[in-house]
Motif scaffolding. Structure first.
Motif, mmCIF file in Angstrom:
data_model
loop_
_atom_site.group_PDB
_atom_site.id
_atom_site.type_symbol
_atom_site.label_atom_id
_atom_site.label_comp_id
_atom_site.label_asym_id
_atom_site.label_seq_id
_atom_site.Cartn_x
_atom_site.Cartn_y
_atom_site.Cartn_z
ATOM 1 N N SER A 1 0.693 -1.328 0.033
ATOM 2 C CA SER A 1 -0.053 0.038 -0.043
ATOM 3 C C SER A 1 0.829 1.159 -0.055
ATOM 4 C CB SER A 1 -0.776 -0.064 1.159
ATOM 5 O OG SER A 1 -1.747 -1.111 1.037
ATOM 6 N N PHE A 2 0.372 2.389 -0.759
ATOM 7 C CA PHE A 2 0.783 3.535 -0.749
ATOM 8 C C PHE A 2 0.038 4.665 -0.381
ATOM 9 C CE2 PHE A 2 4.360 2.108 -3.426
ATOM 10 C CZ PHE A 2 3.920 0.782 -3.838
ATOM 11 N N GLY A 3 0.429 5.102 0.875
ATOM 12 C CA GLY A 3 -0.590 6.289 1.521
ATOM 13 C C GLY A 3 -0.221 7.735 0.986
ATOM 14 N N GLY A 4 -0.911 8.590 0.921
ATOM 15 C CA GLY A 4 -0.678 9.999 0.799
ATOM 16 C C GLY A 4 0.055 10.283 -0.519
ATOM 17 N N GLY A 5 -0.141 9.356 -1.596
ATOM 18 C CA GLY A 5 0.619 9.745 -2.956
ATOM 19 C C GLY A 5 2.215 9.024 -2.598
ATOM 20 N N GLY A 6 2.245 7.966 -1.987
ATOM 21 C CA GLY A 6 3.518 7.246 -1.930
ATOM 22 C C GLY A 6 4.260 7.898 -0.741
ATOM 23 N N ARG A 7 3.849 8.819 0.143
ATOM 24 C CA ARG A 7 4.591 9.236 1.489
ATOM 25 C C ARG A 7 5.007 8.161 2.440
ATOM 26 N NH1 ARG A 7 1.552 13.596 -0.424
ATOM 27 N NH2 ARG A 7 2.812 15.426 -0.768
ATOM 28 N N ALA A 8 3.959 7.225 2.506
ATOM 29 C CA ALA A 8 4.286 6.212 3.314
ATOM 30 C C ALA A 8 3.724 4.977 2.733
ATOM 31 C CB ALA A 8 3.448 6.441 4.767
ATOM 32 N N CYS A 9 4.723 3.938 2.911
ATOM 33 C CA CYS A 9 4.536 2.572 2.277
ATOM 34 C C CYS A 9 4.340 1.308 3.091
ATOM 35 C CB CYS A 9 5.440 2.304 1.267
ATOM 36 S SG CYS A 9 5.712 3.470 -0.126
ATOM 37 N N ILE A 10 3.440 0.572 3.238
ATOM 38 C CA ILE A 10 3.594 -0.322 3.987
ATOM 39 C C ILE A 10 3.340 -1.930 3.059
ATOM 40 C CG2 ILE A 10 2.062 -1.485 5.814
ATOM 41 C CD1 ILE A 10 1.394 0.969 6.889
ATOM 42 N N THR A 11 3.909 -2.571 3.253
ATOM 43 C CA THR A 11 3.804 -3.974 2.666
ATOM 44 C C THR A 11 3.684 -5.189 3.589
ATOM 45 O OG1 THR A 11 5.420 -3.201 0.831
ATOM 46 C CG2 THR A 11 5.025 -5.583 1.012
ATOM 47 N N ALA A 12 2.651 -6.053 3.322
ATOM 48 C CA ALA A 12 2.398 -6.946 4.385
ATOM 49 C C ALA A 12 2.206 -8.272 3.400
ATOM 50 C CB ALA A 12 1.029 -6.701 5.068
ATOM 51 N N ARG A 13 2.438 -9.430 3.807
ATOM 52 C CA ARG A 13 2.124 -10.851 3.650
ATOM 53 C C ARG A 13 0.883 -11.354 4.420
ATOM 54 N NH1 ARG A 13 6.018 -13.157 0.784
ATOM 55 N NH2 ARG A 13 4.369 -14.026 0.119
ATOM 56 N N VAL A 14 0.158 -11.688 3.604
ATOM 57 C CA VAL A 14 -1.168 -12.679 4.295
ATOM 58 C C VAL A 14 -1.489 -13.706 3.824
ATOM 59 C CG1 VAL A 14 -2.206 -10.085 4.729
ATOM 60 C CG2 VAL A 14 -2.652 -11.344 2.528
ATOM 61 N N TYR A 15 -1.993 -14.551 4.501
ATOM 62 C CA TYR A 15 -2.168 -16.074 4.341
ATOM 63 C C TYR A 15 -3.665 -16.594 4.643
ATOM 64 C CZ TYR A 15 2.754 -15.790 4.221
ATOM 65 O OH TYR A 15 4.093 -15.077 4.033
ATOM 66 N N PRO A 16 -4.642 -15.844 4.145
ATOM 67 C CA PRO A 16 -6.047 -16.122 4.630
ATOM 68 C C PRO A 16 -6.345 -17.792 4.187
ATOM 69 C CG PRO A 16 -6.130 -14.548 2.658
ATOM 70 C CD PRO A 16 -4.675 -14.691 2.956
ATOM 71 N N ASP A 17 -7.291 -18.246 4.827
ATOM 72 C CA ASP A 17 -7.599 -19.587 4.632
ATOM 73 C C ASP A 17 -8.949 -19.544 3.701
ATOM 74 O OD1 ASP A 17 -6.647 -22.186 5.662
ATOM 75 O OD2 ASP A 17 -8.188 -21.767 7.237
ATOM 76 N N HIS A 18 -9.411 -18.772 3.643
ATOM 77 C CA HIS A 18 -11.055 -18.911 2.720
ATOM 78 C C HIS A 18 -10.711 -18.938 1.281
ATOM 79 C CE1 HIS A 18 -10.110 -14.237 2.178
ATOM 80 N NE2 HIS A 18 -10.625 -14.530 1.112
ATOM 81 N N VAL A 19 -8.988 -18.582 0.746
ATOM 82 C CA VAL A 19 -9.167 -18.690 -0.474
ATOM 83 C C VAL A 19 -8.905 -20.055 -0.868
ATOM 84 C CG1 VAL A 19 -7.772 -16.695 -0.686
ATOM 85 C CG2 VAL A 19 -6.581 -18.663 0.074
#
Ligand code: DQQ
Length: 545
Positions: free
Chosen positions: A485-503
């Motif tokens: 994710s890129f917040g405020g036009g790329g001023r703050a970035c957050i990358t997460a890894r997710v492993y949901p079961d529902h897929v």
């Protein structure tokens, strides 16, 4: 395996199988992008002892074709591993690699490698000259605290410089400067480029010019007075920090404009990214950053999947108008994957509102939303100590905790019954007559599975939301197990890894939500389903000729 297919990314860089970590030697050469990476050809773990440089090429930074490993342990100077390093393009246009070898004794030494045939467009074969190592471990540095040579840059005196990470005993983490005229004989500068007293070992240093705000330059660092960015990967915290500062190209020293403790510098990514590296792309006059996003489930999951580790999407980076922070944005080529588009007209999301974004495959999407806060003055008051630890604040005030202005944002990788969802959102606070925007990626509900790392991630977006008319944008790239994710036009970035079961047997949904008590306007909302790129394997449905 089913697990591997479910979580494998569709457009983030990965090798076909096995372990990958740091990006190595990214470069643009003769019309092709080359990407190298730390690779274990024999398995899904880091595999101390046989790390190699995997190698892929691309014309567009999106579709990648796998070549044989470029560097593999083979000589006394790299018998126990070819570790991270960087590419330099010489004035005649040909590249040279500098990398760390773990030699037969286990020492970390710096080596060079050249293309066997510089006119081979794919640069398949690399030669390691007999005279390696070009830099042995210096006497004052421990044998396993000396690695990760940077891209070389040419000083005004016609001499090349590189930065190498080291730990100076009892002093801290250092980036040492070595100078050379020929890439063969290197001499260490008495002063390090930068000494981080507060840190232990640092890794993967990167130094590059940013010139003045808004101007995109990526020429190799030189010229006193020009502003530069120093980035270091700090081992104690496993985070990448950067700061803008002044590089003196005669003394070869760097003075940060900010705080002295590198662990309070800004982070390239406030999520799960490490060992990032940038390169200058002359074809588009831009600097491009890559970073490694490790898995955050378990080694036994890696074994089932048969692979481990992805790279962030390549990001264009430049200095913000404020002269202090980098802005980051997915390279424009990523947009060629945008296929089906939905454009939602939701004028506003009221308190407790959850609106589904229907019409795109939720597990493979690019979402851009622009929010407008009509009444900033209602924002909750910020307690000053909250500024110190945005990550904990995101934990305390997760997506389900209502505030006055926010949380509002996106719910991604959500199961139909909402049991599982990853929330990416903003919350606005008031501090005297100023406003602070908190950005969070809350993984606490991302998966019903146990044994998965599900932290909150958080950052303050460094922008004056009031001066922006109460407007703040969010772009989130969803790619199965990656939420970037890129917040405020790329001023703050957050990358997460997710492993949901529902897929396993369900679709993933996307929502825009507002769990604050005040309504939030949605100025625009576009979502695209992303096509599957060719990333070292042919996408499903395509058969090799
Ligand atoms: N990974 C490499 C090292 C580097 C570390 C080895 C950072 O060269 O210091 O795989 O992740």
């Amino acid at each position: 395996t089913a697990g591997g297919v479910r979580t494998r990314s569709a457009y983030h860089f990965q090798p076909a199988k096995n372990w990958q970590n740091d990006p190595n030697g990214p470069m643009y050469h003769n019309g092709l992008y080359h990407f190298f990476y730390q690779y274990n050809p024999d398995g899904v773990t880091w595999g101390n002892g046989n790390l190699s440089w995997g190698h892929s090429v691309s014309v567009d930074l999106v579709n990648w074709f796998a070549l044989d490993a470029a560097l593999q342990p083979s000589r006394s100077f790299d018998a126990n591993g070819c570790w991270s390093g960087s590419a330099t393009i010489l004035p005649d246009g040909s590249p040279v690699m500098l990398y760390t070898g773990i030699d037969a004794r286990g020492d970390q030494v710096q080596n060079v490698a050249y293309p066997k045939n510089a006119s081979d467009p794919l640069l398949v074969d690399w030669v390691k000259p007999e005279y390696n190592p070009v830099i042995p471990v210096p006497a004052d540095i421990k044998r396993d605290d000396f690695r990760d040579p940077s891209t070389a840059w040419l000083g005004a005196d016609g001499v090349w410089r590189i930065a190498v990470a080291a730990r100076v005993h009892d002093v801290g983490g250092a980036t040492l400067i070595y100078r050379s005229k020929d890439f063969l004989r290197w001499e260490r500068n008495a002063d390090p480029l930068y000494l981080a007293h507060a840190a232990g070992m640092v890794e993967c240093p990167d130094l590059f010019p940013v010139s003045e705000p808004g101007v995109e330059v990526g020429l190799p660092a030189s010229g006193a007075g020009a502003r530069h960015v120093l980035k270091m990967s700090v081992m104690d915290t496993v985070q990448d920090y950067y700061v803008v500062g002044r590089y003196d190209d005669a003394a070869d020293t760097f003075v940060p404009e900010d705080d002295e403790d590198c662990r309070s510098w800004r982070r390239l990514d406030y999520g799960h990214v490490y060992a990032s590296k940038s390169f200058f792309d002359p074809s588009k006059n831009r600097r491009v950053l890559w970073g490694w996003a490790n898995e955050s489930d378990s080694v036994s999951d890696d074994l089932v999947r048969g692979w481990s580790g992805v790279q962030t999407v390549p990001r264009k980076i430049w200095l913000d108008e404020d002269g202090k922070q980098l802005r980051q944005w997915p390279v424009e080529e990523i947009e060629t994957l945008r296929s089906k588009r939905v454009n939602l007209l939701i004028p506003e999301v009221n308190a407790g509102g959850v609106n589904e974004i229907i019409g795109v495959m939720g597990a493979q999407a690019d979402v851009e939303v622009v929010f407008e806060v009509p009444a900033l003055e209602h924002a909750d008051v910020l307690e000053p100590n909250w500024l110190l630890d945005p990550q904990s604040l995101c934990g305390e005030k997760g997506a389900s905790v209502p505030g006055s202005v926010g949380p509002f944002g996106l719910l991604v990788m959500a199961s139909g019954d909402m049991q599982e969802h990853t929330a990416v959102f903003f919350r606005v606070f008031r501090q005297n007559d100023k406003y602070k925007v908190l950005m969070c990626t809350d993984l606490s509900r991302s998966s019903t599975r146990d044994g998965v790392y599900k932290p909150p991630y958080g950052a303050f977006v460094d922008m004056d939301i009031e001066a922006h008319g109460g407007i703040i944008s969010l772009r989130t790239l969803v790619d199965h197990s990656v939420v970037e994710s890129f917040g405020g036009g790329g001023r703050a970035c957050i990358t997460a890894r997710v492993y949901p079961d529902h897929v396993v047997n369900g679709n993933s949904h996307l929502y825009v939500f507002n769990n604050g008590t005040g309504a939030v306007k949605v100025s625009s909302l576009d979502a695209w389903e992303m096509a599957t790129a060719t990333v070292n394997v042919l996408p499903d449905g395509l058969i090799a000729a």
